[in-house]
Scaffold this active site. Structure first.
Site, PDB file in Angstrom:
ATOM      1  N   LYS A   1      49.497  41.664  37.557  1.00  0.00           N
ATOM      2  CA  LYS A   1      50.662  41.241  38.336  1.00  0.00           C
ATOM      3  C   LYS A   1      51.428  40.252  37.463  1.00  0.00           C
ATOM      4  O   LYS A   1      50.898  39.202  37.098  1.00  0.00           O
ATOM      5  CB  LYS A   1      50.202  40.580  39.643  1.00  0.00           C
ATOM      6  CG  LYS A   1      51.330  40.150  40.551  1.00  0.00           C
ATOM      7  CD  LYS A   1      50.758  39.593  41.856  1.00  0.00           C
ATOM      8  CE  LYS A   1      51.839  39.131  42.792  1.00  0.00           C
ATOM      9  NZ  LYS A   1      51.278  38.615  44.058  1.00  0.00           N
TER      10      LYS A   1
ATOM     11  N   ASP B   1      49.522  39.118  53.636  1.00  0.00           N
ATOM     12  CA  ASP B   1      50.484  40.106  53.124  1.00  0.00           C
ATOM     13  C   ASP B   1      49.904  41.518  53.288  1.00  0.00           C
ATOM     14  O   ASP B   1      49.714  42.241  52.312  1.00  0.00           O
ATOM     15  CB  ASP B   1      50.790  39.807  51.654  1.00  0.00           C
ATOM     16  CG  ASP B   1      52.030  40.515  51.145  1.00  0.00           C
ATOM     17  OD1 ASP B   1      52.835  40.994  51.979  1.00  0.00           O
ATOM     18  OD2 ASP B   1      52.197  40.604  49.915  1.00  0.00           O
TER      19      ASP B   1
END
Length: 184
Positions: A39, A174
């Site tokens: 990421k 999330d």
């Protein structure tokens, strides 16, 4: 990194497998052959976020939004809090710590797997974690085709969220489909 990228990764797929406002994700292979995802924070995202908040403050002032809310809420305070929270979210070492805590909390839940974090390769702007293969939770046709029972998946997901929120007080914040895969 303080070295060449190929000193850490054998291969990085330049095609993005996931994208959001502050980062994007790429599959990669570590030098030891392990498959991971990286990421990577978007370039200058903190500065862009600060500019966006500044523009919102100016717009609220020009539109005189605050006068309609008098003493109910201060939009400056709300926007300052939003920026501070966004900055915290942009520190991937904090996210790595949260993932490790989340992994520990769920270690005895047989049907939950949290990706391993490679802290030795993670920084404030780069998070390296185990690649998890599977079917996205929202791909019901593939799940049914693979023999999964959708009600069981929904029930287990709901049970685990209750466990996270009520029993642990620490939950996955999330839970969109790109963050939840079904496998084995």
């Amino acid at each position: 990194y303080d070295c060449k990228i190929h000193d850490v990764f054998l291969k990085i797929d330049m095609r993005c497998v996931g994208s959001a406002s502050i980062a994007q994700v790429h599959k990669a292979i570590l030098k030891n052959g392990e498959c991971v995802v990286i990421k990577v924070q978007r370039r200058n995202i903190k500065e862009k976020m600060k500019t966006d908040i500044s523009l919102l403050k100016k717009a609220f002032k020009v539109l005189r939004v605050q006068q309609f809310f008098k003493n109910i809420v201060s939009f400056d305070e709300v926007l300052n809090e939003l920026l501070e929270t966004a900055y915290e979210e942009m520190n991937f070492l904090t996210e790595a710590s949260h993932m490790e805590e989340f992994r520990s909390i769920n270690k005895d839940v047989q049907y939950i797997k949290i990706p391993k974090v490679y802290k030795e390769y993670s920084t404030e702007k780069v998070l390296v974690m185990e690649y998890i293969n599977g079917i996205n939770i929202d791909d019901s046709s593939k799940l049914l085709e693979a023999g999964y029972e959708l009600e069981e998946i929904g029930s287990k997901l709901a049970d685990n969220y209750i466990y996270q929120a009520i029993d642990c007080g620490f939950f996955h914040a999330d839970p969109h489909p790109d963050n939840i895969f079904i496998d084995d």
